[in-house]
Design a protein around this motif. Structure first.
Motif, PDB file in Angstrom:
ATOM      1  N   LEU A   1      29.649  43.540  30.039  1.00 21.37           N
ATOM      2  CA  LEU A   1      29.396  42.129  30.336  1.00 21.37           C
ATOM      3  C   LEU A   1      30.605  41.456  30.982  1.00 21.37           C
ATOM      4  CD1 LEU A   1      27.554  39.642  30.146  1.00 21.37           C
ATOM      5  CD2 LEU A   1      28.405  39.279  27.825  1.00 21.37           C
ATOM      6  N   ALA A   2      31.801  41.790  30.552  1.00 18.01           N
ATOM      7  CA  ALA A   2      33.003  41.149  31.093  1.00 18.01           C
ATOM      8  C   ALA A   2      33.185  41.418  32.586  1.00 18.01           C
ATOM      9  CB  ALA A   2      34.238  41.615  30.338  1.00 18.01           C
ATOM     10  N   PHE A   3      32.505  42.448  33.109  1.00 18.78           N
ATOM     11  CA  PHE A   3      32.652  42.796  34.524  1.00 18.78           C
ATOM     12  C   PHE A   3      31.371  42.533  35.304  1.00 18.78           C
ATOM     13  CE2 PHE A   3      35.113  45.675  31.814  1.00 18.78           C
ATOM     14  CZ  PHE A   3      36.397  45.360  32.235  1.00 18.78           C
ATOM     15  N   ALA A   4      30.363  41.928  34.645  1.00 20.28           N
ATOM     16  CA  ALA A   4      29.063  41.733  35.284  1.00 20.28           C
ATOM     17  C   ALA A   4      29.094  40.539  36.225  1.00 20.28           C
ATOM     18  CB  ALA A   4      27.978  41.526  34.233  1.00 20.28           C
ATOM     19  N   PRO A   5      28.511  40.665  37.410  1.00 19.27           N
ATOM     20  CA  PRO A   5      28.468  39.524  38.324  1.00 19.27           C
ATOM     21  C   PRO A   5      27.515  38.425  37.851  1.00 19.27           C
ATOM     22  CG  PRO A   5      27.243  41.379  39.227  1.00 19.27           C
ATOM     23  CD  PRO A   5      27.931  41.881  38.000  1.00 19.27           C
ATOM     24  N   SER A   6      26.484  38.797  37.085  1.00 15.65           N
ATOM     25  CA  SER A   6      25.534  37.803  36.592  1.00 15.65           C
ATOM     26  C   SER A   6      24.797  38.369  35.389  1.00 15.65           C
ATOM     27  CB  SER A   6      24.525  37.419  37.683  1.00 15.65           C
ATOM     28  OG  SER A   6      23.565  38.449  37.862  1.00 15.65           O
ATOM     29  N   LEU A   7      23.930  37.518  34.798  1.00 14.34           N
ATOM     30  CA  LEU A   7      23.143  37.930  33.632  1.00 14.34           C
ATOM     31  C   LEU A   7      21.754  38.436  34.022  1.00 14.34           C
ATOM     32  CD1 LEU A   7      23.979  34.862  31.359  1.00 14.34           C
ATOM     33  CD2 LEU A   7      24.892  37.163  31.111  1.00 14.34           C
ATOM     34  N   ASP A   8      21.428  38.394  35.304  1.00 12.24           N
ATOM     35  CA  ASP A   8      20.055  38.674  35.729  1.00 12.24           C
ATOM     36  C   ASP A   8      19.569  40.060  35.312  1.00 12.24           C
ATOM     37  OD1 ASP A   8      20.107  36.192  36.835  1.00 12.24           O
ATOM     38  OD2 ASP A   8      20.295  36.860  38.919  1.00 12.24           O
ATOM     39  N   SER A   9      20.416  41.083  35.484  1.00  7.54           N
ATOM     40  CA  SER A   9      19.953  42.441  35.186  1.00  7.54           C
ATOM     41  C   SER A   9      19.721  42.633  33.694  1.00  7.54           C
ATOM     42  CB  SER A   9      20.974  43.475  35.692  1.00  7.54           C
ATOM     43  OG  SER A   9      22.236  43.258  35.089  1.00  7.54           O
ATOM     44  N   ILE A  10      20.520  41.963  32.847  1.00  7.58           N
ATOM     45  CA  ILE A  10      20.336  42.071  31.401  1.00  7.58           C
ATOM     46  C   ILE A  10      18.981  41.509  31.002  1.00  7.58           C
ATOM     47  CG2 ILE A  10      21.128  41.161  29.173  1.00  7.58           C
ATOM     48  CD1 ILE A  10      23.979  41.433  30.192  1.00  7.58           C
ATOM     49  N   LEU A  11      18.639  40.317  31.487  1.00  6.84           N
ATOM     50  CA  LEU A  11      17.361  39.705  31.126  1.00  6.84           C
ATOM     51  C   LEU A  11      16.191  40.496  31.698  1.00  6.84           C
ATOM     52  CD1 LEU A  11      17.137  37.128  29.357  1.00  6.84           C
ATOM     53  CD2 LEU A  11      19.362  37.377  30.409  1.00  6.84           C
ATOM     54  N   ALA A  12      16.336  41.037  32.903  1.00  8.29           N
ATOM     55  CA  ALA A  12      15.267  41.829  33.505  1.00  8.29           C
ATOM     56  C   ALA A  12      15.007  43.097  32.693  1.00  8.29           C
ATOM     57  CB  ALA A  12      15.613  42.183  34.940  1.00  8.29           C
ATOM     58  N   LEU A  13      16.057  43.736  32.212  1.00 11.72           N
ATOM     59  CA  LEU A  13      15.882  44.950  31.406  1.00 11.72           C
ATOM     60  C   LEU A  13      15.180  44.655  30.084  1.00 11.72           C
ATOM     61  CD1 LEU A  13      19.283  46.743  32.074  1.00 11.72           C
ATOM     62  CD2 LEU A  13      17.025  47.761  32.430  1.00 11.72           C
ATOM     63  N   THR A  14      15.457  43.488  29.482  1.00  6.66           N
ATOM     64  CA  THR A  14      14.782  43.181  28.207  1.00  6.66           C
ATOM     65  C   THR A  14      13.276  43.077  28.406  1.00  6.66           C
ATOM     66  OG1 THR A  14      14.941  40.747  28.387  1.00  6.66           O
ATOM     67  CG2 THR A  14      16.807  41.904  27.393  1.00  6.66           C
ATOM     68  N   VAL A  15      12.855  42.575  29.565  1.00  8.65           N
ATOM     69  CA  VAL A  15      11.413  42.459  29.834  1.00  8.65           C
ATOM     70  C   VAL A  15      10.787  43.847  29.932  1.00  8.65           C
ATOM     71  CG1 VAL A  15       9.688  41.643  31.492  1.00  8.65           C
ATOM     72  CG2 VAL A  15      11.690  40.237  30.994  1.00  8.65           C
ATOM     73  N   ARG A  16      11.433  44.743  30.648  1.00  6.95           N
ATOM     74  CA  ARG A  16      10.891  46.091  30.810  1.00  6.95           C
ATOM     75  C   ARG A  16      10.831  46.844  29.483  1.00  6.95           C
ATOM     76  NH1 ARG A  16      14.367  48.300  35.837  1.00  6.95           N
ATOM     77  NH2 ARG A  16      13.591  50.296  35.027  1.00  6.95           N
ATOM     78  N   ILE A  17      11.875  46.672  28.674  1.00  4.12           N
ATOM     79  CA  ILE A  17      11.897  47.393  27.394  1.00  4.12           C
ATOM     80  C   ILE A  17      10.852  46.827  26.437  1.00  4.12           C
ATOM     81  CG2 ILE A  17      13.301  47.913  25.360  1.00  4.12           C
ATOM     82  CD1 ILE A  17      15.752  47.806  27.260  1.00  4.12           C
ATOM     83  N   ALA A  18      10.731  45.506  26.385  1.00 10.50           N
ATOM     84  CA  ALA A  18       9.743  44.893  25.490  1.00 10.50           C
ATOM     85  C   ALA A  18       8.320  45.289  25.864  1.00 10.50           C
ATOM     86  CB  ALA A  18       9.885  43.377  25.507  1.00 10.50           C
ATOM     87  N   ALA A  19       8.095  45.479  27.163  1.00  7.63           N
ATOM     88  CA  ALA A  19       6.770  45.884  27.624  1.00  7.63           C
ATOM     89  C   ALA A  19       6.509  47.365  27.403  1.00  7.63           C
ATOM     90  CB  ALA A  19       6.604  45.541  29.111  1.00  7.63           C
ATOM     91  N   GLY A  20       7.581  48.118  27.068  1.00  2.00           N
ATOM     92  CA  GLY A  20       7.423  49.551  26.826  1.00  2.00           C
ATOM     93  C   GLY A  20       7.233  50.360  28.071  1.00  2.00           C
ATOM     94  N   THR A  21       7.626  49.808  29.233  1.00  2.00           N
ATOM     95  CA  THR A  21       7.420  50.522  30.501  1.00  2.00           C
ATOM     96  C   THR A  21       8.702  51.203  30.949  1.00  2.00           C
ATOM     97  OG1 THR A  21       7.965  48.525  31.736  1.00  2.00           O
ATOM     98  CG2 THR A  21       5.649  48.910  31.231  1.00  2.00           C
TER      99      THR A  21
END
Length: 300
Positions: free
Chosen positions: A280-300
């Motif tokens: 996180l300390a080197f991440a340009p933004s939070l977008d990829s983190i939130l996008a991954l949570t959607v994919r994981i929650a959907a089980g895809t």
């Protein structure tokens, strides 16, 4: 100087080089735990009514929800829903340790961080600053009420407010302090409301509203805490306790495996999410983190 003023000065000047590696590591573990809690709650629909309400509030497209492809909502609405998602899986809503304030501070930092397009290191510093304040207050107060103060500090820091406005944000947030009224019903409302209110407090301060200069001092008297104890060693000693897994001797590798197991879904996506949060300390933004949570929650 009022306690809120001293914390405002400290938070305004805080940089990554001031934060010990052990504190960054413990915070990273708490962020991983909190986001995995939110993903699990999203997958099983624990707080779907809160998500429905947040989506209904809508607002300008500022921040996304953990585990939900609902699009961007107003930051206070997103923080409200994310706070409930993170807080929903806690087994005992009436018992809150110093780490539970993360269920308020992190949703605030995620929402405001997306709103202002903050870098990952800026978000991490804000989380640490807000969590440190909450931890210093949590020794006496066993509720999520300390989280709204830490959340307001984190939001004001991310909004680049000056010291006076940071102090005002924390003072205004003190007016939102409240106690849980017992277990039962939908889970997580205290954390969700505190997260949303923390952003409202910071926005009020940014708009020119003044907070009571000694509001936090009054709260400390109510909680029977001594101001000199709360501020002691600020910037040198850290109240953020080690993550419980560290106390149990769990290695980062084992901890990450446990988080991946908890996340479920695609194992590759789970590993990617853990890696994104670790970096996180080197991440340009939070977008990829939130996008991954959607994919994981959907089980895809």
């Amino acid at each position: 100087m009022p306690v809120s003023g001293e914390f405002a000065e400290w938070a305004a000047e805080l940089t990554m080089r001031h934060i010990p590696v052990a504190v960054r590591r413990a915070t990273g573990r708490r962020i991983l735990t909190a986001i995995s809690d939110g993903v699990v709650a999203a997958r099983v629909g624990l707080v779907d009514p809160a998500v429905h309400v947040a989506v209904g509030i809508g607002g300008p497209p500022e921040a996304e929800l953990i585990g939900h492809a609902a699009g961007r909502l107003a930051a206070p609405a997103a923080a409200f829903a994310n706070g409930m998602l993170i807080g929903a899986t806690r087994p005992d809503p009436e018992h809150v340790d110093v780490g539970a304030a993360m269920a308020v501070v992190l949703p605030v930092a995620l929402a405001v961080g997306q709103e202002v397009k903050a870098r990952g290191d800026e978000v991490l510093i804000a989380v640490i600053a807000g969590h440190e304040l909450a931890c210093r207050l949590a020794a006496s107060d066993g509720s999520r009420s300390v989280g709204v103060l830490g959340g307001a500090l984190a939001a004001a820091r991310l909004m680049a407010l000056d010291r006076a406005r940071i102090r005002d944000a924390v003072g205004i947030a003190g007016g939102f302090v409240g106690e849980p009224i017992g277990a039962g019903g939908i889970l997580g409302p205290a954390g969700g409301m505190a997260a949303g209110n923390a952003i409202v407090a910071a926005r009020l301060a940014a708009a020119g509203a003044n907070g009571p200069p000694r509001g936090m001092d009054e709260l400390l008297r109510t909680w029977r805490l001594r101001p000199e104890t709360v501020r002691a060693g600020l910037g040198v000693e850290w109240a953020c306790a080690p993550h419980p897994a560290a106390a149990a001797g769990t290695t980062d590798y084992r901890f990450d495996l446990d988080i991946c197991e908890r996340l479920g879904g695609s194992r590759r996506d789970a590993r990617a999410l853990v890696a994104e949060i670790r970096a996180l300390a080197f991440a340009p933004s939070l977008d990829s983190i939130l996008a991954l949570t959607v994919r994981i929650a959907a089980g895809t």
